[in-house]
Structures are given as C-alpha cells and as structure tokens.
Design a protein around this motif. Structure first.
Motif, PDB file in Angstrom:
ATOM      1  N   GLY B  39      76.095 119.715 -27.018  1.00 48.79           N
ATOM      2  CA  GLY B  39      76.767 118.587 -26.182  1.00 48.79           C
ATOM      3  C   GLY B  39      77.274 117.221 -27.796  1.00 48.79           C
ATOM      4  O   GLY B  39      76.571 117.884 -29.288  1.00 48.79           O
ATOM      5  N   PHE B  40      77.749 116.607 -27.921  1.00 43.44           N
ATOM      6  CA  PHE B  40      78.254 115.425 -28.687  1.00 43.44           C
ATOM      7  C   PHE B  40      77.374 114.603 -29.415  1.00 43.44           C
ATOM      8  O   PHE B  40      77.380 114.636 -30.034  1.00 43.44           O
ATOM      9  CB  PHE B  40      79.232 114.832 -27.582  1.00 43.44           C
ATOM     10  N   GLU B  41      75.571 114.790 -28.548  1.00 45.79           N
ATOM     11  CA  GLU B  41      74.789 114.099 -28.630  1.00 45.79           C
ATOM     12  C   GLU B  41      74.187 114.027 -30.436  1.00 45.79           C
ATOM     13  O   GLU B  41      73.826 114.014 -31.259  1.00 45.79           O
ATOM     14  CB  GLU B  41      73.813 113.441 -27.968  1.00 45.79           C
ATOM     15  N   ALA B  42      74.185 115.957 -29.830  1.00 49.34           N
ATOM     16  CA  ALA B  42      73.544 116.770 -30.915  1.00 49.34           C
ATOM     17  C   ALA B  42      74.267 116.597 -32.367  1.00 49.34           C
ATOM     18  O   ALA B  42      74.424 117.323 -33.269  1.00 49.34           O
ATOM     19  CB  ALA B  42      72.691 117.950 -30.395  1.00 49.34           C
ATOM     20  N   PHE B  43      75.803 117.040 -32.243  1.00 43.31           N
ATOM     21  CA  PHE B  43      76.419 117.396 -32.605  1.00 43.31           C
ATOM     22  C   PHE B  43      77.145 116.414 -33.879  1.00 43.31           C
ATOM     23  O   PHE B  43      77.162 115.484 -33.757  1.00 43.31           O
ATOM     24  CB  PHE B  43      78.130 117.289 -32.318  1.00 43.31           C
ATOM     25  N   THR B  44      76.669 116.712 -35.435  1.00 47.52           N
ATOM     26  CA  THR B  44      77.238 116.051 -36.620  1.00 47.52           C
ATOM     27  C   THR B  44      78.747 117.187 -37.347  1.00 47.52           C
ATOM     28  O   THR B  44      78.478 117.877 -37.019  1.00 47.52           O
ATOM     29  CB  THR B  44      76.090 115.667 -37.446  1.00 47.52           C
ATOM     30  N   PHE B  45      79.202 115.862 -38.156  1.00 48.40           N
ATOM     31  CA  PHE B  45      79.691 116.653 -39.170  1.00 48.40           C
ATOM     32  C   PHE B  45      79.539 117.464 -40.085  1.00 48.40           C
ATOM     33  O   PHE B  45      79.763 118.733 -40.511  1.00 48.40           O
ATOM     34  CB  PHE B  45      80.560 115.206 -40.314  1.00 48.40           C
ATOM     35  N   LYS B  46      78.047 117.072 -40.362  1.00 48.78           N
ATOM     36  CA  LYS B  46      77.693 118.165 -41.254  1.00 48.78           C
ATOM     37  C   LYS B  46      77.224 119.562 -40.971  1.00 48.78           C
ATOM     38  O   LYS B  46      77.682 121.008 -40.946  1.00 48.78           O
ATOM     39  CB  LYS B  46      75.838 117.720 -41.614  1.00 48.78           C
ATOM     40  N   LYS B  47      77.209 119.640 -39.522  1.00 48.57           N
ATOM     41  CA  LYS B  47      76.612 120.772 -38.845  1.00 48.57           C
ATOM     42  C   LYS B  47      78.299 121.634 -38.235  1.00 48.57           C
ATOM     43  O   LYS B  47      78.011 122.989 -39.201  1.00 48.57           O
ATOM     44  CB  LYS B  47      75.802 120.743 -37.393  1.00 48.57           C
ATOM     45  N   LEU B  48      79.114 121.145 -38.306  1.00 47.49           N
ATOM     46  CA  LEU B  48      80.523 121.637 -38.485  1.00 47.49           C
ATOM     47  C   LEU B  48      80.519 122.011 -39.922  1.00 47.49           C
ATOM     48  O   LEU B  48      81.936 122.833 -38.937  1.00 47.49           O
ATOM     49  CB  LEU B  48      82.106 120.457 -37.736  1.00 47.49           C
ATOM     50  N   ALA B  49      80.320 120.755 -40.756  1.00 48.97           N
ATOM     51  CA  ALA B  49      81.202 121.313 -41.397  1.00 48.97           C
ATOM     52  C   ALA B  49      80.352 123.040 -42.432  1.00 48.97           C
ATOM     53  O   ALA B  49      80.659 123.602 -42.595  1.00 48.97           O
ATOM     54  CB  ALA B  49      80.446 120.847 -42.933  1.00 48.97           C
ATOM     55  N   GLU B  50      78.878 123.130 -41.862  1.00 46.46           N
ATOM     56  CA  GLU B  50      78.156 123.850 -42.452  1.00 46.46           C
ATOM     57  C   GLU B  50      78.968 125.915 -41.068  1.00 46.46           C
ATOM     58  O   GLU B  50      79.196 126.363 -41.661  1.00 46.46           O
ATOM     59  CB  GLU B  50      76.894 124.499 -41.868  1.00 46.46           C
TER      60      GLU B  50
END
Lengths: 225, 225
Positions: B39-50
């Motif tokens: 979901g968009f709320e829990a989505f962060t660039f940090k997690k995406l980077a990992e």
DNA sequence: TTATTTATGATAGTAATGCTATCATTTTAA
DNA sequence: TTAAAATGATAGCATTACTATCATAAATAA
C-alpha cells in the motif's frame, strides 16, 4: 427548545471517548479545522496538540493514530447525513421526490449548524470531499470493515438503495447506483473546483449543476427500467 | 516483429528520467510491486532501495518524493490506457459499440504484457484502483495540475467524452459522465472486493457485472436524450 | 586511447513523524 | 475527603523523509 442530536459512535474507533471531555471535544473541533486547512497528509497530532494547547501524548490518549481519527470523522459525517436525510425526507410519499431530495442533500455544501456541536459540519463536508475516500482506500480496509468502522457509510448506502428500489422495483443495481451517487456527489465537486476539465461545470462552478447531472443520470436509469 | 510502445512522460515528474537507465527501470518495476504489496502509505524509498539493492539516495536522484512517483505511475497508466483504447476501438464506426468497448477496457483487469516493459500492468491496475485517487486528492492538486501532471487523465476523459457525444450529440454532461465511468469502473471494483455491501456484485465478484452496471447506467442516460 | 563527464554506491547526518513511557498535578466522582 | 481518573510536562526512541559528501565505476567524447 433546543434538542441536541447525539450520534453514538463505534467504541473501537477511539481509546477514550472524545465526546466525554472538553479536551476530547477540542480534539474533534480542532482536527476538523486543521485537516481542512492543511490536508490529511500534512496533519499531525503534534500540530493538533499545539493548536489546542495540549501535548501530543494528550491526543494519543483519545485516538490511536490519525487514521482512526479520520475514520471517526467520516463515520460521524455519514451518520449525521443519514439523520439529515431521514429528517428531511420524512413524510415524503413520492419516492422519486425523496430520491431527488437525497441527491440534493448529498451534493449541497452544508452550513455549519453553530449550535449542534463542536463539529463544524461545513468544514467537515470539505474534508469528506477531499479526504473521505482515504478512510477506506488502505491496506487495512478489511480489518477496519470487520470492526464495523464503515457501518454508517454502508447504512447510508442501504438507505439510498432502498429509495432507489422504491422508485423502480425492477432496477438491478440499487446498491451500486447508491454508492455511485454518493461518491460522485463528492468527486464531481472536487473535480469542479480543482480539475474542472473533468466536469461540465467548470465555468459556473455551481453545485446545482452537479445535482442536475446526478438527477439526469439516476432518473434516466430508473425510468428506463 | 516486436514493437515497443513508448510513452513520453512529463519531465517535471522526475529529476532523472527513470527510463534512461537500468536503475531507473528497476525503480519503476519494484515500486509497482512494492506499492501493490504494502500500500502507498507504508511504501517508503528506503524499503524500495532495499528491494532493488541500491540506496535511498539513489532513488532520490530519480524522484523527488513518493508522491511524484505515484503521480508518475498513474500518469503512465492513463497514457497507456488511452493508447489501448485508441488501439482497440480503431476502425469501429458505431460510437455505441465504441463506448461499450471503452467501458470494458476500463473495468477489466489488465493482464501483464510481459514483453512491453518493466511495468507490470496488472499490478499497476490494482494500484490505480486502490491508490489512484490519492494522486490528486491532495492540497497540492492545483500546483500539480498547473504542471500538467494530470494531463493524461484529462486527455483520456476528453476522449471518452467525445465518444459519448458521438453517441448522443445532445447529451449535456459528456465530461462528467466520462469521469464518472472512469472513477466508478475502479471504485465499484474496490468496493466489490473490499466493501461488497456497497455494490450489487458481492456474491459473484465478477467484473462482467460491473461492466453491465456501467453499460446500463451510461446507455440509459444516452438513449433518453 | 586517454581524459572527462556522468551515474552509482557507501556513508553520514538532520529535522520531523509517529509513537510509548513516566511522573507530578489537577479535576472529578464516590 | 479520599480515591480514581484525566491532564500536563518531559523524555526518549525508531522510522521517515530527506540532503550532502566523496570515492569509484561506467559511459562518452576528444
């Protein structure tokens, strides 16, 4: 004589009932002001606390997080609106007239009923338009639904669906048409004011045109059947 | 022969063109996966980077923030869909058939076109349904609109509006009906799967029923006029 | 081919957000 | 009037949302 309307809220929405204290009422009052001013994304409990003159921890005693608070406010609005509808359509025996009245109530900017409560209905209406869908457009919608958080919305939808069926007993999609009317009353308003080329109301920006559109949409569907 | 469809995106949506490098393409690919998963709320660039195996700073070189990325993805989807519509309705001369085809395309779960690109259209469709409105339901909608971020959506709406007018030149609300169809194709889907009592499709959960509802809604309106 | 730009990776750091915990003080209800 | 409950004040901590720096690798242009 002054009667105060009281809406009984789902207890799972709060940790401590905000209607039970001054601080609680202030939380409701100022959150409506602050959310409508800054938008839900920029809204934080810290800012709300500063606004009220209390502390962040103070807010957290009432609401688990800002999502619950938004759900509380939207649920309050739907319950309030259902009462408005039942009040204003009371004793109307023509279902088509009734449905028209409902559409008008859905799509008309509410005036703040200064007396009724600590909630500014006019600002809350703006919140519903711009932030309302965020209450259910989440990954937790399933759990929230299990806890009956959306019952007032569903009840309202059921009421509208029943009126639709009264207008036209053969109509096959009363509930979907009901949710369509409700959502579009708000979306067309948002579009009209923010993305006007998505509507036919960009020039005048008149709510009455949204109402006319919805009436046209609904009654063409119902008369056909 | 393999032709690849390329959608030219608004340059103000990104800092560095994500289509210009492997990392950029990975950002698009994995953000679609991650947003649809968390979901968009829990989505962060940090997690995406990992997820990608790069660093947060790496993502920030492409997108200013996650809102811009969401707007990018939705804009991509609307542009893609407009192409799909123009492709699939090409050479159809009956406007009513054309409109039916459009409704079907709007309300049908897309299959991922494995070849086309690094974007999984099927997952993206789910994101559009659950998060799409969040792209414009913000306080910055005015500025975003000035920068033409919503042009693909508005263009699609205009195309649908034009087909509506071709069906029925007297119809008074082509643009509002177009935005209603588009929004409801998605909302009824979301409701059907998450808040089924807001629809008439809770039992079967069939997209075909949503399509039938929208057809009924639209053509009753148009035939009347 | 070398020189040079350009993109990436690695690491740090900072302010704001989203909480939880503690304890003293005030208010309210029994 | 006393106990219970609500509030205020303060602290703290993990995560989020960025920005900055610098070394290295890859692409490109001279």
């Amino acid at each position: 004589m002054k009667l105060e309307l009281h809406i009984k809220m789902n207890e799972a929405l709060f940790l401590r009932n905000p209607e039970s204290s001054e601080l609680g009422k202030n939380i409701l009052k100022h959150s409506v002001q602050l959310i409508s001013k800054t938008g839900f994304e920029a809204f934080t409990f810290k800012k709300l606390a500063e606004d009220i003159g209390t502390t962040e921890a103070g807010i957290y005693r009432y609401f688990e997080n800002k999502h619950k608070l938004l759900v509380y406010l939207t649920a309050w609005y739907w319950a309030w609106l259902e009462f408005q509808i039942s009040f204003h359509t009371n004793n109307m025996n023509n279902p088509a007239e009734k449905l028209k009245r409902v559409i008008k109530l859905l799509a008309t900017t509410v005036e703040d009923d200064e007396n009724t409560s600590y909630i500014n209905e006019s600002l809350l209406y703006q919140i519903i338009i711009a932030e309302g869908s965020k209450a259910y457009l989440t990954k937790q919608v399933g759990e929230d639904n299990k806890q009956q958080f959306f019952k007032p919305y569903k009840d309202l939808c059921a009421v509208v669906g029943t009126i639709i069926l009264a207008c036209c007993p053969n109509y096959k999609y009363p509930k979907s048409l009901a949710s369509t009317i409700i959502e579009m009353a708000h979306f067309q308003n948002f579009f009209m004011n923010n993305l006007p080329s998505l509507t036919d109301f960009g020039n005048n920006k008149e709510e009455s045109e949204i109402i006319a559109f919805l009436n046209d949409l609904v009654f063409n569907s119902l008369e056909k059947n």
